[in-house]
Design an enzyme around this catalytic site. Structure first.
Site, PDB file in Angstrom:
ATOM      1  N   LYS A  21       0.834  -1.213   0.000  1.00  0.00           N
ATOM      2  CA  LYS A  21       0.000   0.000   0.000  1.00  0.00           C
ATOM      3  C   LYS A  21       0.869   1.264   0.000  1.00  0.00           C
ATOM      4  CE  LYS A  21      -2.895   0.640   3.597  1.00  0.00           C
ATOM      5  NZ  LYS A  21      -2.789   1.915   4.340  1.00  0.00           N
ATOM      6  N   SER A  22       1.877   1.289   0.864  1.00  0.00           N
ATOM      7  CA  SER A  22       2.742   2.478   0.931  1.00  0.00           C
ATOM      8  C   SER A  22       3.393   2.750  -0.414  1.00  0.00           C
ATOM      9  CB  SER A  22       3.840   2.267   1.974  1.00  0.00           C
ATOM     10  OG  SER A  22       3.286   2.202   3.256  1.00  0.00           O
ATOM     11  N   GLY A  94      -4.977   7.719   5.543  1.00  0.00           N
ATOM     12  CA  GLY A  94      -4.123   8.674   6.247  1.00  0.00           C
ATOM     13  C   GLY A  94      -2.872   8.971   5.437  1.00  0.00           C
ATOM     14  N   ARG A 122      -8.746  12.012  12.211  1.00  0.00           N
ATOM     15  CA  ARG A 122      -7.324  11.757  12.476  1.00  0.00           C
ATOM     16  C   ARG A 122      -6.504  13.048  12.506  1.00  0.00           C
ATOM     17  NH1 ARG A 122      -5.485   6.656   9.127  1.00  0.00           N
ATOM     18  NH2 ARG A 122      -3.672   6.885  10.490  1.00  0.00           N
ATOM     19  N   SER A 167       7.234   8.900  12.330  1.00  0.00           N
ATOM     20  CA  SER A 167       6.146   8.794  11.355  1.00  0.00           C
ATOM     21  C   SER A 167       6.680   8.977   9.940  1.00  0.00           C
ATOM     22  CB  SER A 167       5.069   9.852  11.631  1.00  0.00           C
ATOM     23  OG  SER A 167       4.186   9.921  10.530  1.00  0.00           O
ATOM     24  N   GLN A 169       4.856   8.995   7.423  1.00  0.00           N
ATOM     25  CA  GLN A 169       3.928   9.867   6.706  1.00  0.00           C
ATOM     26  C   GLN A 169       4.357  11.322   6.845  1.00  0.00           C
ATOM     27  OE1 GLN A 169       0.023   8.868   8.134  1.00  0.00           O
ATOM     28  NE2 GLN A 169      -0.019   6.947   7.008  1.00  0.00           N
ATOM     29  N   ASP A 315       2.036  -1.285  11.643  1.00  0.00           N
ATOM     30  CA  ASP A 315       0.710  -1.694  11.145  1.00  0.00           C
ATOM     31  C   ASP A 315       0.366  -3.138  11.496  1.00  0.00           C
ATOM     32  OD1 ASP A 315       0.244   0.794  10.042  1.00  0.00           O
ATOM     33  OD2 ASP A 315       1.081   0.248   8.097  1.00  0.00           O
ATOM     34  N   LYS A 342      -4.527   5.435  14.605  1.00  0.00           N
ATOM     35  CA  LYS A 342      -4.574   4.796  13.281  1.00  0.00           C
ATOM     36  C   LYS A 342      -6.029   4.827  12.794  1.00  0.00           C
ATOM     37  CE  LYS A 342      -0.220   3.991  12.834  1.00  0.00           C
ATOM     38  NZ  LYS A 342       0.511   4.768  11.827  1.00  0.00           N
TER      39      LYS A 342
HETATM   40  C1  S3P Z   1       2.649   4.717   6.194  1.00  0.00           C
HETATM   41  C2  S3P Z   1       3.226   5.005   7.399  1.00  0.00           C
HETATM   42  C3  S3P Z   1       2.701   4.530   8.678  1.00  0.00           C
HETATM   43  C4  S3P Z   1       1.668   3.421   8.510  1.00  0.00           C
HETATM   44  C5  S3P Z   1       0.727   3.664   7.392  1.00  0.00           C
HETATM   45  C6  S3P Z   1       1.469   3.848   6.079  1.00  0.00           C
HETATM   46  C7  S3P Z   1       3.263   5.261   4.969  1.00  0.00           C
HETATM   47  O1  S3P Z   1       2.087   5.619   9.354  1.00  0.00           O
HETATM   48  O2  S3P Z   1       0.944   3.230   9.697  1.00  0.00           O
HETATM   49  O3  S3P Z   1      -0.172   2.568   7.232  1.00  0.00           O
HETATM   50  O4  S3P Z   1       2.931   4.765   3.864  1.00  0.00           O
HETATM   51  O5  S3P Z   1       4.087   6.179   5.087  1.00  0.00           O
HETATM   52  P1  S3P Z   1       2.986   6.604  10.277  1.00  0.00           P
HETATM   53  O6  S3P Z   1       4.197   6.868   9.517  1.00  0.00           O
HETATM   54  O7  S3P Z   1       2.168   7.828  10.498  1.00  0.00           O
HETATM   55  O8  S3P Z   1       3.222   5.818  11.525  1.00  0.00           O
END
Ligand code: S3P
Length: 433
Positions: A21-22, A94, A122, A167, A169, A315, A342
């Site tokens: 997914k990422s 997110g 969130r 994080s 993200q 995750d 989450k």
């Molecule tokens: C993700 C980072 C993670 C993860 C999310 C995907 C990403 O979140 O929980 O499902 O793709 O960068 P955080 O970096 O906020 O922990």
């Protein structure tokens, strides 16, 4: 939709779970911002990543697919996005909202980001703060919640930002904004987090350095289209790793799994608990390590989960809590307060479901203590969180009664086809509308 899982069974066979997914989000984002045509294979056709495709189409990017995991993206270059034709709805994602914040903060046009009921609750202050330091103008609802209204700017300014939480993200948001900023943008993180953004930027020919813990790039460069082969998502494979580890007689192969060192905490933690996981044919595909995994049943024991593994398995805790419920002795998790923000509050959602199934547990502000025991049956709530649903589905392998997993529609955000694949592998799962 709910899952009804009859007790018992074992997992077997050789399976490939859907794409990461990422990486799927990032492949579309960087492909859209690149010069030239990017071809993607292994793309996750889940709702979260599809929302990212839709958002770029709203901004004038031509994307063909997905069809059997293949996409063709005609990049418009870093300066080529058009103002969106309406509000951008990122669904449950997110990652989508946080990474788009960075991209959109660097545009000359205004945009508005919304999501589903979970995403609208969130915290976005964590990306608004660094973006404001870079000169972005962003309005949010009370408490830094969506909707986000991002105002067009003429130019962002590169900054150095010390991330207050681990994080990926937030890190990725800042680095993506840095593409549009004047000068250098850099970050430090309190603990290493997934580095797909850095790796993929380099794959698109954009220099990113990582020296003495500082990750940085210079704005004003160019992304060059490329080919991306996305591996199977280790976070989706994790449900099968746990299922095979807890169900006597299981022996399963998970094919072409992404083995990025910033993502393999689940393998490290399960191995510490006594799991039998063999890494087969390790290889590198497009700058990301990949392997096949053989997972056989093993008697698990409880552990104190090392805190440094937490961001590397962030995750996978819903699945790991099911492993802990089936392990002998006590498992303790600390340093994982991020789980509370989450897709649901995963500590309280899992604690409630484990209570329902008769597993003694004690949630704490930043973790949980779980006593391994006998899993009973019952109806568990998922709080519309895909990973809570899949974790409790796997619990059926060791339960003594039927488990009803309520509200499973959101599984399609990250793992379309989960119910069929799990049933094919041996879980006694039936979906009911
Ligand atoms: C993700 C980072 C993670 C993860 C999310 C995907 C990403 O979140 O929980 O499902 O793709 O960068 P955080 O970096 O906020 O922990």
């Amino acid at each position: 939709m709910k899952y009804v899982v009859a007790p018992g069974g074992q997992l077997s066979g050789s399976h490939r779970v859907p794409g990461d997914k990422s990486m799927s989000h990032r492949a579309v984002m960087l492909g859209a911002l690149a010069e030239g045509t990017t071809e993607v294979s292994g793309f996750l056709e889940g709702e979260d990543a599809l929302a990212t495709i839709h958002a770029f189409r709203q901004m004038g990017v031509s994307i063909i697919g997905p069809s059997e995991g293949r996409l063709t993206i005609t990049g418009v270059g870093l300066k080529g996005l058009s103002p969106p034709d309406g509000v951008i709805d990122l669904g449950n994602a997110g990652t989508g909202m946080r990474l788009f914040s960075g991209i959109l903060a660097g545009q000359s046009f205004d945009s508005q980001l919304v999501g589903d009921a979970s995403l609208m609750k969130r915290p976005m202050g964590r990306v608004i703060e660094p973006l404001q330091k870079m000169g972005a103008v962003i309005e949010a609802a009370a408490g830094g919640k969506p909707p986000l209204v991002i105002k067009g700017t003429s130019a962002l300014q590169g900054v150095h930002y010390d991330l207050p939480m681990a994080s990926a993200q937030v890190k990725s948001c800042v680095l993506l904004a840095g593409l549009f900023a004047q000068g250098r943008t850099s970050v430090t993180e309190p603990a290493p987090t997934r580095d797909h953004t850095e790796r993929m930027l380099r794959g698109f020919g954009y220099p990113v350095d990582h020296v003495n813990g500082v990750i940085g790039l210079d704005g004003g460069g160019q992304l060059t289209a490329t080919q991306i082969d996305i591996p199977a998502d280790v976070s989706s494979a994790a449900f099968f790793m746990v299922g095979a580890s807890i169900a006597p007689g299981s022996d399963v192969i998970l094919k072409h799994v992404g083995m990025n060192p910033t993502r393999v905490g689940v393998i490290n933690i399960l191995t510490l608990m006594g799991a039998d996981i063999t890494v087969l044919d390790p290889r590198e595909v497009g700058g990301e390590p990949v392997a096949d995994l053989r997972v056989r049943y093993a008697g698990l024991h409880g552990i104190d989960i090392p805190e440094e593994e937490v961001p590397l398995a962030i995750d996978e805790f819903p699945a790991l809590f099911i492993a802990a419920a089936c392990a002998e002795g006590t498992t303790t998790l600390r340093g994982a307060s991020e789980l509370r923000v989450k897709e649901s509050d995963r500590i309280s959602a899992m604690a409630e479901g484990l209570d329902t199934l008769g597993i003694s547990n004690q949630p704490t502000p930043d973790g949980i203590v779980i006593e391994g025991g006998r899993l009973g049956g019952g109806a568990v709530r998922t709080y519309h969180d895909h990973r809570i649903a899949m974790a409790f589905a796997m619990a059926g392998l060791r339960a003594t009664g039927t488990i009803e997993v309520l509200d499973c529609d959101h599984v399609a955000t990250s793992f379309p086809g989960f119910a069929d694949l799990a049933a094919h592998a041996g879980l006694k799962l039936a979906s009911h509308q």
